[in-house]
Design an enzyme around this catalytic site. Sequence first.
Site, PDB file in Angstrom:
ATOM      1  N   LYS A  73       0.955  -1.105  -0.015  1.00 51.98           N
ATOM      2  CA  LYS A  73      -0.056  -0.006   0.053  1.00 51.98           C
ATOM      3  C   LYS A  73       0.866   1.422   0.050  1.00 51.98           C
ATOM      4  O   LYS A  73       2.166   1.263   0.411  1.00 51.98           O
ATOM      5  CB  LYS A  73      -0.922  -0.037   1.088  1.00 51.98           C
ATOM      6  CG  LYS A  73      -0.152   0.032   2.479  1.00 51.98           C
ATOM      7  CD  LYS A  73      -0.854  -0.336   3.789  1.00 51.98           C
ATOM      8  CE  LYS A  73      -0.109  -0.613   5.052  1.00 51.98           C
ATOM      9  NZ  LYS A  73      -0.769  -1.126   6.131  1.00 51.98           N
ATOM     10  N   ARG A 121      -9.558  -0.514  15.520  1.00 55.42           N
ATOM     11  CA  ARG A 121      -9.639   0.047  14.454  1.00 55.42           C
ATOM     12  C   ARG A 121     -10.682  -0.204  13.520  1.00 55.42           C
ATOM     13  O   ARG A 121     -11.780  -0.236  13.665  1.00 55.42           O
ATOM     14  CB  ARG A 121      -8.301   0.617  13.775  1.00 55.42           C
ATOM     15  CG  ARG A 121      -7.984   1.629  13.174  1.00 55.42           C
ATOM     16  CD  ARG A 121      -6.715   1.801  12.597  1.00 55.42           C
ATOM     17  NE  ARG A 121      -6.208   0.239  11.741  1.00 55.42           N
ATOM     18  CZ  ARG A 121      -5.014   0.243  11.271  1.00 55.42           C
ATOM     19  NH1 ARG A 121      -4.107   1.316  11.284  1.00 55.42           N
ATOM     20  NH2 ARG A 121      -4.737  -0.753  10.765  1.00 55.42           N
ATOM     21  N   TYR A 130      16.678  29.802   7.522  1.00 53.65           N
ATOM     22  CA  TYR A 130      15.431  30.492   8.288  1.00 53.65           C
ATOM     23  C   TYR A 130      15.676  30.466   9.725  1.00 53.65           C
ATOM     24  O   TYR A 130      15.742  29.593  10.211  1.00 53.65           O
ATOM     25  CB  TYR A 130      14.255  30.042   7.812  1.00 53.65           C
ATOM     26  CG  TYR A 130      13.852  30.006   6.374  1.00 53.65           C
ATOM     27  CD1 TYR A 130      13.478  31.369   5.731  1.00 53.65           C
ATOM     28  CD2 TYR A 130      13.984  28.861   5.414  1.00 53.65           C
ATOM     29  CE1 TYR A 130      13.333  31.663   4.382  1.00 53.65           C
ATOM     30  CE2 TYR A 130      13.739  28.986   4.121  1.00 53.65           C
ATOM     31  CZ  TYR A 130      13.268  30.284   3.658  1.00 53.65           C
ATOM     32  OH  TYR A 130      12.912  30.556   2.524  1.00 53.65           O
TER      33      TYR A 130
HETATM   34  C1  LIG Z   1       0.117  -2.155   6.809  1.00 52.30           C
HETATM   35  C2  LIG Z   1      -0.577  -3.490   7.171  1.00 52.30           C
HETATM   36  C3  LIG Z   1       0.440  -4.525   7.401  1.00 52.30           C
HETATM   37  C4  LIG Z   1       1.838  -4.449   7.317  1.00 52.30           C
HETATM   38  O1  LIG Z   1       2.562  -3.974   8.433  1.00 52.30           O
HETATM   39  P1  LIG Z   1       4.265  -3.781   8.771  1.00 52.30           P
HETATM   40  O2  LIG Z   1       4.204  -3.265  10.120  1.00 52.30           O
HETATM   41  O3  LIG Z   1       4.588  -2.660   7.615  1.00 52.30           O
HETATM   42  O4  LIG Z   1       4.782  -4.955   8.477  1.00 52.30           O
HETATM   43  C5  LIG Z   1      -0.196  -5.874   7.884  1.00 52.30           C
HETATM   44  N1  LIG Z   1      -1.450  -6.133   7.911  1.00 52.30           N
HETATM   45  C6  LIG Z   1      -2.218  -4.835   7.415  1.00 52.30           C
HETATM   46  C7  LIG Z   1      -3.669  -5.163   7.732  1.00 52.30           C
HETATM   47  C8  LIG Z   1      -1.997  -3.639   7.139  1.00 52.30           C
HETATM   48  O5  LIG Z   1      -2.704  -2.938   7.052  1.00 52.30           O
END
Ligand SMILES: *Cc1c(COP(=O)(O)O)cnc(C)c1O
Length: 359
Positions: free
Chosen positions: A35, A130, A255
């Site tokens: 993702k 979540r 800055y």
């Molecule tokens: C992003 C995600 C992962 C991967 O997590 P990492 O900490 O990057 O290995 C695994 N499962 C779900 C449902 C996620 O959203």
Amino acid sequence: MTRPSRVIIDIKALEHNFSRIKELVHNSKVMAIIKADAYGHGIVRVAKTLRNADAFGVACLEEAEQLRIASVTTPIVLLEGPYKPNDLSLIIKLNLQVVIHNEYQLELLEKSKIDGAIKVWLKIDTGMHRLGFSANKTEEILRRLMLCRNINSTPILMSHLATANEKNHTLTYQQLDAFREISKITNIEKTIANSAAVINIPDVHFDWVRPGLMLYGVSPLINSCGHDHGLKSVMTLESEIISIQYLSKGESVGYGAAWRCPENMPVGIIAAGYGDGFPRHAKSGTPILVNNIRCPLIGHASMDMLTIDLRNQSNAKIGDRVVLWGGSLPIEEIALHAETIPYELLCGVHKRLQFVECN
Ligand SMILES: *Cc1c(COP(=O)(O)O)cnc(C)c1O
């Protein structure tokens, strides 16, 4: 001349990390999480390199569509499932699998008239709070899924860990207990392990693991680097020195006059800044590699420029190569200096940068 700031993507390192994961998880299948443009590395590039993954996990339809357009045929799972009724037809068309995590989505599946059937991952909330159905509903939801004609095979049971990156956190044990408890109801396939659990908790690899960060060679665990776990960093963010100032004691840099020279000294100006994704909150003292020697960042990052203390690099000159993270300068360390996490730095790398693959 093009701007001298670039992102190097090491394809061999990516392949290495995938092999390393296979080694760690033995016979569990691997859903490679790609993702957010593969954590900033380029989703199509990463998917093509990892085409032997058992599945890819993406956040949304747009990401999945990008992969199918690029002729990626590996199974793809939408980690947040459908958002709207209209999503289902595209899900069928692109041959995607979906996570179902709430009543809204379940009803969508039950009530829609669609031309085809979808593979489903059933997400249970074991304590992350979540996404997911509450654990005590598992049996009922499974029964409804089995009856749903828009589903084409047995669901896979899934949950997500909130604290796997910390050793021995009590919530992790609570979540794993809850997950094992609901697993007793059914013998369908199951998955809970993200990168941290792949490394830290071997007995919960189950049927599928879902590594993201570690694919890119970065450690998910606090106080360690990818290298400590046999991983190789995939992304290097590099630039060049474009100017050198010889400043006098007491003069300020950048800055807000946020940093003052403690003595007469050379200051290097680098052609990269927060407009490229380098964190503005990186503190003075954040290490930056100049010709493989660490020099401290001074003052605040600007949009397109950084300033560094060149006192331990008196021979540095315009055009010298500078590494902001990657290779021998772990991104985990830069994240600590910027009070953030490596995930955010990787995802924040700006697409205006030139991306170069190396093998
Ligand atoms: C992003 C995600 C992962 C991967 O997590 P990492 O900490 O990057 O290995 C695994 N499962 C779900 C449902 C996620 O959203």
